[in-house]
Scaffold this motif. Structure first.
Motif, PDB file in Angstrom:
ATOM      1  N   ALA A 170       0.831  -1.204   0.000  1.00 17.06           N
ATOM      2  CA  ALA A 170       0.000   0.000   0.000  1.00 17.06           C
ATOM      3  C   ALA A 170       0.865   1.253   0.000  1.00 17.06           C
ATOM      4  CB  ALA A 170      -0.923  -0.005   1.208  1.00 17.06           C
ATOM      5  N   THR A 171       0.545   2.171  -0.891  1.00 17.25           N
ATOM      6  CA  THR A 171       1.222   3.470  -0.931  1.00 17.25           C
ATOM      7  C   THR A 171       0.353   4.571  -0.340  1.00 17.25           C
ATOM      8  OG1 THR A 171       0.392   3.860  -3.175  1.00 17.25           O
ATOM      9  CG2 THR A 171       2.559   2.829  -2.966  1.00 17.25           C
ATOM     10  N   GLY A 172      -0.870   4.220   0.021  1.00 21.40           N
ATOM     11  CA  GLY A 172      -1.801   5.153   0.630  1.00 21.40           C
ATOM     12  C   GLY A 172      -2.758   4.391   1.530  1.00 21.40           C
ATOM     13  N   THR A 173      -3.621   5.109   2.200  1.00 19.34           N
ATOM     14  CA  THR A 173      -4.582   4.472   3.100  1.00 19.34           C
ATOM     15  C   THR A 173      -5.809   3.962   2.356  1.00 19.34           C
ATOM     16  OG1 THR A 173      -5.612   6.610   3.578  1.00 19.34           O
ATOM     17  CG2 THR A 173      -3.831   5.876   5.038  1.00 19.34           C
ATOM     18  N   ALA A 174      -5.925   4.315   1.059  1.00 16.76           N
ATOM     19  CA  ALA A 174      -7.066   3.877   0.256  1.00 16.76           C
ATOM     20  C   ALA A 174      -6.589   3.442  -1.123  1.00 16.76           C
ATOM     21  CB  ALA A 174      -8.102   4.988   0.133  1.00 16.76           C
ATOM     22  N   HIS A 175      -7.116   2.315  -1.593  1.00 18.16           N
ATOM     23  CA  HIS A 175      -6.823   1.826  -2.933  1.00 18.16           C
ATOM     24  C   HIS A 175      -8.087   1.179  -3.510  1.00 18.16           C
ATOM     25  CE1 HIS A 175      -2.582   2.681  -3.182  1.00 18.16           C
ATOM     26  NE2 HIS A 175      -2.351   2.094  -2.020  1.00 18.16           N
ATOM     27  N   ARG A 176      -8.101   1.039  -4.831  1.00 14.52           N
ATOM     28  CA  ARG A 176      -9.227   0.391  -5.513  1.00 14.52           C
ATOM     29  C   ARG A 176      -8.718  -0.830  -6.274  1.00 14.52           C
ATOM     30  NH1 ARG A 176     -13.032   3.901  -9.378  1.00 14.52           N
ATOM     31  NH2 ARG A 176     -13.768   4.572  -7.313  1.00 14.52           N
ATOM     32  N   ILE A 177      -9.409  -1.982  -6.118  1.00 14.47           N
ATOM     33  CA  ILE A 177      -9.105  -3.204  -6.868  1.00 14.47           C
ATOM     34  C   ILE A 177     -10.119  -3.322  -8.004  1.00 14.47           C
ATOM     35  CG2 ILE A 177      -8.792  -5.704  -6.765  1.00 14.47           C
ATOM     36  CD1 ILE A 177      -6.845  -4.176  -5.012  1.00 14.47           C
ATOM     37  N   VAL A 178      -9.634  -3.557  -9.229  1.00 20.00           N
ATOM     38  CA  VAL A 178     -10.520  -3.679 -10.381  1.00 20.00           C
ATOM     39  C   VAL A 178     -10.148  -4.932 -11.173  1.00 20.00           C
ATOM     40  CG1 VAL A 178     -11.348  -2.643 -12.525  1.00 20.00           C
ATOM     41  CG2 VAL A 178     -10.831  -1.188 -10.553  1.00 20.00           C
ATOM     42  N   LEU A 179     -11.144  -5.784 -11.438  1.00 15.88           N
ATOM     43  CA  LEU A 179     -10.998  -6.903 -12.367  1.00 15.88           C
ATOM     44  C   LEU A 179     -11.701  -6.515 -13.659  1.00 15.88           C
ATOM     45  CD1 LEU A 179     -11.869  -9.921 -10.010  1.00 15.88           C
ATOM     46  CD2 LEU A 179      -9.629  -8.906 -10.455  1.00 15.88           C
ATOM     47  N   THR A 211     -15.208  -4.675  -8.733  1.00 13.34           N
ATOM     48  CA  THR A 211     -14.525  -3.471  -8.246  1.00 13.34           C
ATOM     49  C   THR A 211     -14.772  -3.336  -6.749  1.00 13.34           C
ATOM     50  OG1 THR A 211     -14.750  -2.314 -10.358  1.00 13.34           O
ATOM     51  CG2 THR A 211     -14.356  -0.959  -8.411  1.00 13.34           C
ATOM     52  N   SER A 212     -13.723  -3.039  -6.000  1.00 17.52           N
ATOM     53  CA  SER A 212     -13.879  -2.807  -4.563  1.00 17.52           C
ATOM     54  C   SER A 212     -12.992  -1.642  -4.152  1.00 17.52           C
ATOM     55  CB  SER A 212     -13.523  -4.055  -3.752  1.00 17.52           C
ATOM     56  OG  SER A 212     -12.160  -4.420  -3.929  1.00 17.52           O
ATOM     57  N   ASN A 213     -13.480  -0.831  -3.220  1.00 17.07           N
ATOM     58  CA  ASN A 213     -12.748   0.316  -2.712  1.00 17.07           C
ATOM     59  C   ASN A 213     -12.283   0.018  -1.288  1.00 17.07           C
ATOM     60  OD1 ASN A 213     -13.125   2.228  -4.980  1.00 17.07           O
ATOM     61  ND2 ASN A 213     -15.290   2.014  -4.454  1.00 17.07           N
ATOM     62  N   LEU A 214     -10.979   0.047  -1.087  1.00 18.91           N
ATOM     63  CA  LEU A 214     -10.391  -0.285   0.199  1.00 18.91           C
ATOM     64  C   LEU A 214     -10.035   0.990   0.940  1.00 18.91           C
ATOM     65  CD1 LEU A 214      -7.906  -3.015  -1.089  1.00 18.91           C
ATOM     66  CD2 LEU A 214     -10.265  -3.345  -0.320  1.00 18.91           C
TER      67      LEU A 214
END
Length: 273
Positions: A170-179, A211-214
């Motif tokens: 992780a480079t930030g506190t929030a990331h998005r995973i997309v298939l 798609t998920s937002n972490l």
């Protein structure tokens, strides 16, 4: 067909009962490079066993040399080795009742399993490059072909019997995973986990949508992503692309402590917005 008291019969043939009957109930169990084919022996009790052919094309008896499987009336089993992974084969077998009398061919078609992908298990997770935005310019190609159950992760959604693994720092506190580019169309599940492979993983999020937002991630921490088909797998051939995106940073005045100073106008015209 009956019409009143008249009965009409059509299409009748009389054939001689063969003296050598074929084996029955062919079954197969396959792996990547081998298959075990079983069948029930002929009730004609062949004195000379059974002849078989294994082919990827063409009909039995069209030029290949058959081999003899010894045995009498029983459930017979034959192991076929050095097969090519992910390949369709047809196994033909017939009874040899005497030197000149053989039965018709019976057949069983099967497909060997594909070799498991390199990231079939958590310890071999493929590293993902994190995109600096949500455009997903950088993606990684993935496949479920040959994937098997790793036995790790949550089972709260779907049947994870064909999971493959990825990881990112992780480079930030929030990331998005997309298939994306899921072919053929398959209902995929992806789960994000933290911890250590081999029993020390714990769930961060699991998503049926592609798609998920972490949020709430820790910068510098390694997170694992496993992808699998939601339904129970049957030699899945699904391919896809996966990416990790980064949402834009919040504005400078996202918190109270960063409030922007406003200059009041001298009248109601709002000359200094």
């Amino acid at each position: 067909t009956a019409y009143g008291s008249n009965i009409f019969i059509d299409d009748i043939s009389v054939e001689v009962q063969p003296t050598c009957l074929p084996p029955t109930a062919l079954t197969s169990t396959v792996s990547t490079h081998s298959a075990t084919v079983s069948f029930t022996g002929s009730i004609s009790a062949p004195a000379n066993g059974y002849e078989y052919e294994l082919r990827t094309s063409g009909a039995a008896g069209s030029g290949a040399t058959g081999l003899v499987v010894s045995g009498a009336d029983a459930q017979l089993s034959h192991v076929l080795n050095t097969l090519t992974p992910n390949t369709a084969y047809t196994y033909y077998v017939r009874a040899i009742c005497s030197g000149t009398d053989s039965s018709a061919w019976e057949s069983r078609t099967f497909t060997t399993l594909a070799i498991a992908p390199a990231n079939d298990n958590c310890f071999d997770a493929v590293s993902l490059t994190i995109n600096s935005d949500l455009a997903c310019t950088t993606t990684v190609d993935g496949t479920l072909l040959g994937a098997t159950a790793s036995g790790e992760g949550s089972t709260s959604v779907g049947t994870p019997d064909d999971d493959v693994w990825y990881k990112f720092i992780a480079t930030g506190t929030a990331h998005r995973i997309v298939l994306s580019s899921v072919t053929p169309a398959t209902d995929l599940v992806h789960e994000v986990l933290a911890g250590d492979c081999g029993g020390g993983l714990y769930n961060i999020a699991i998503s049926d949508p592609d798609t998920s937002n972490l949020t709430g991630l820790t910068v510098g921490t390694t997170y694992y992503v496993r992808v699998f088909s939601k339904a129970a797998a049957s030699n899945a051939t699904t391919t896809f692309k996966i990416c990790v995106g980064t949402p834009p940073p919040p504005p400078a005045n996202d918190e109270c402590s960063g409030a922007v100073l406003l200059t009041p106008s001298s009248d109601l015209t709002c000359a200094s917005p």
